[in-house]
Design a protein around this motif. Structure first.
Motif, mmCIF file in Angstrom:
data_model
loop_
_atom_site.group_PDB
_atom_site.id
_atom_site.type_symbol
_atom_site.label_atom_id
_atom_site.label_comp_id
_atom_site.label_asym_id
_atom_site.label_seq_id
_atom_site.Cartn_x
_atom_site.Cartn_y
_atom_site.Cartn_z
ATOM 1 N N LEU A 182 0.829 -1.211 0.000
ATOM 2 C CA LEU A 182 0.000 0.000 0.000
ATOM 3 C C LEU A 182 0.859 1.255 0.000
ATOM 4 N N TYR A 183 1.929 1.255 0.815
ATOM 5 C CA TYR A 183 2.819 2.411 0.890
ATOM 6 C C TYR A 183 3.481 2.652 -0.465
ATOM 7 N N ILE A 184 4.013 1.585 -1.062
ATOM 8 C CA ILE A 184 4.726 1.725 -2.340
ATOM 9 C C ILE A 184 3.776 2.216 -3.427
ATOM 10 N N ASP B 231 1.123 4.163 -3.113
ATOM 11 C CA ASP B 231 0.897 5.597 -2.905
ATOM 12 C C ASP B 231 2.160 6.403 -3.181
ATOM 13 N N GLU B 232 3.289 5.902 -2.710
ATOM 14 C CA GLU B 232 4.564 6.622 -2.867
ATOM 15 C C GLU B 232 4.967 6.706 -4.339
ATOM 16 N N MET B 233 4.763 5.624 -5.089
ATOM 17 C CA MET B 233 5.100 5.650 -6.518
ATOM 18 C C MET B 233 4.217 6.650 -7.256
ATOM 19 N N ALA B 234 2.940 6.694 -6.912
ATOM 20 C CA ALA B 234 2.045 7.665 -7.550
ATOM 21 C C ALA B 234 2.525 9.091 -7.264
ATOM 22 N N ARG B 235 2.931 9.347 -6.014
ATOM 23 C CA ARG B 235 3.421 10.672 -5.643
ATOM 24 C C ARG B 235 4.726 10.995 -6.376
ATOM 25 N N LEU B 236 5.664 10.049 -6.402
ATOM 26 C CA LEU B 236 6.961 10.281 -7.035
ATOM 27 C C LEU B 236 6.839 10.453 -8.547
ATOM 28 N N ILE B 237 5.946 9.717 -9.169
ATOM 29 C CA ILE B 237 5.766 9.838 -10.619
ATOM 30 C C ILE B 237 5.249 11.213 -10.988
ATOM 31 N N THR B 238 4.318 11.741 -10.196
ATOM 32 C CA THR B 238 3.818 13.090 -10.494
ATOM 33 C C THR B 238 4.867 14.150 -10.167
ATOM 34 N N GLU B 239 5.686 13.900 -9.130
ATOM 35 C CA GLU B 239 6.703 14.861 -8.729
ATOM 36 C C GLU B 239 7.909 14.858 -9.674
ATOM 37 N N ASP C 21 10.085 12.843 -15.315
ATOM 38 C CA ASP C 21 11.159 12.549 -16.262
ATOM 39 C C ASP C 21 12.094 11.434 -15.801
ATOM 40 N N LYS C 22 12.000 11.006 -14.563
ATOM 41 C CA LYS C 22 12.881 9.953 -14.045
ATOM 42 C C LYS C 22 12.351 8.578 -14.428
ATOM 43 N N GLU C 23 13.279 7.607 -14.496
ATOM 44 C CA GLU C 23 12.901 6.233 -14.818
ATOM 45 C C GLU C 23 12.188 5.593 -13.631
ATOM 46 N N ARG C 24 11.315 4.639 -13.933
ATOM 47 C CA ARG C 24 10.559 3.962 -12.880
ATOM 48 C C ARG C 24 11.487 3.210 -11.925
ATOM 49 N N LYS C 25 12.588 2.695 -12.460
ATOM 50 C CA LYS C 25 13.539 1.958 -11.626
ATOM 51 C C LYS C 25 14.103 2.869 -10.540
ATOM 52 N N ALA D 124 11.370 5.090 -3.569
ATOM 53 C CA ALA D 124 10.208 4.702 -2.769
ATOM 54 C C ALA D 124 10.609 3.701 -1.684
ATOM 55 N N ALA D 125 11.496 2.755 -2.020
ATOM 56 C CA ALA D 125 11.962 1.774 -1.036
ATOM 57 C C ALA D 125 12.784 2.453 0.056
ATOM 58 N N ILE D 126 13.616 3.422 -0.329
ATOM 59 C CA ILE D 126 14.392 4.181 0.664
ATOM 60 C C ILE D 126 13.447 4.941 1.586
ATOM 61 N N ASN D 127 12.433 5.558 0.992
ATOM 62 C CA ASN D 127 11.453 6.303 1.793
ATOM 63 C C ASN D 127 10.706 5.378 2.750
#
Length: 116
Positions: free
Chosen positions: A71-73, A75-83, A86-90, A96-99
């Protein structure tokens, strides 16, 4: 592009012995075809067991609920993708894992403060 697959010789030999008959004569082409079929059969035999699927009385598959990490990942991936679009998903997944680890450590520190 094909991926090389390894199969144990023991499994291939078992399948090959099942396919060959003592009373028959085989040409080289026949032998090659039988050997390839034996390899494919051994490959199928070597595949791991499928995970058991839980089904309710109506025949509907029962899915395991997502973990807190899942669940955390999500939500966090959705937030990071919008933020950072231009960065790669990897890279975003690493972040997200560090967070997640940092938030887990912060939660543990908060829990320790409450206990003290």
């Amino acid at each position: 592009m094909s991926v090389a697959k390894n199969v144990s010789g023991k499994k291939i030999k078992e399948c090959l012995l099942l396919a060959l008959e003592d009373d028959n004569e085989y040409t080289l082409d026949d032998t090659k075809k039988i050997a390839v079929a034996a390899f494919k059969d051994a490959l199928k035999m070597g595949q791991g067991k499928k995970r058991a699927v839980k089904v309710d009385s109506d025949g509907v598959v029962i899915k395991k609920p997502p973990s807190k990490y899942n669940l955390y990942i999500k939500d966090e991936m959705a937030r990071l993708i919008t933020e950072f679009p231009d960065k790669e998903r990897k890279e975003l997944m690493k972040q997200a894992a560090i967070n997640w680890n940092e938030s887990k450590a912060a939660d543990a520190a908060d829990a320790a403060k409450i206990v003290d």
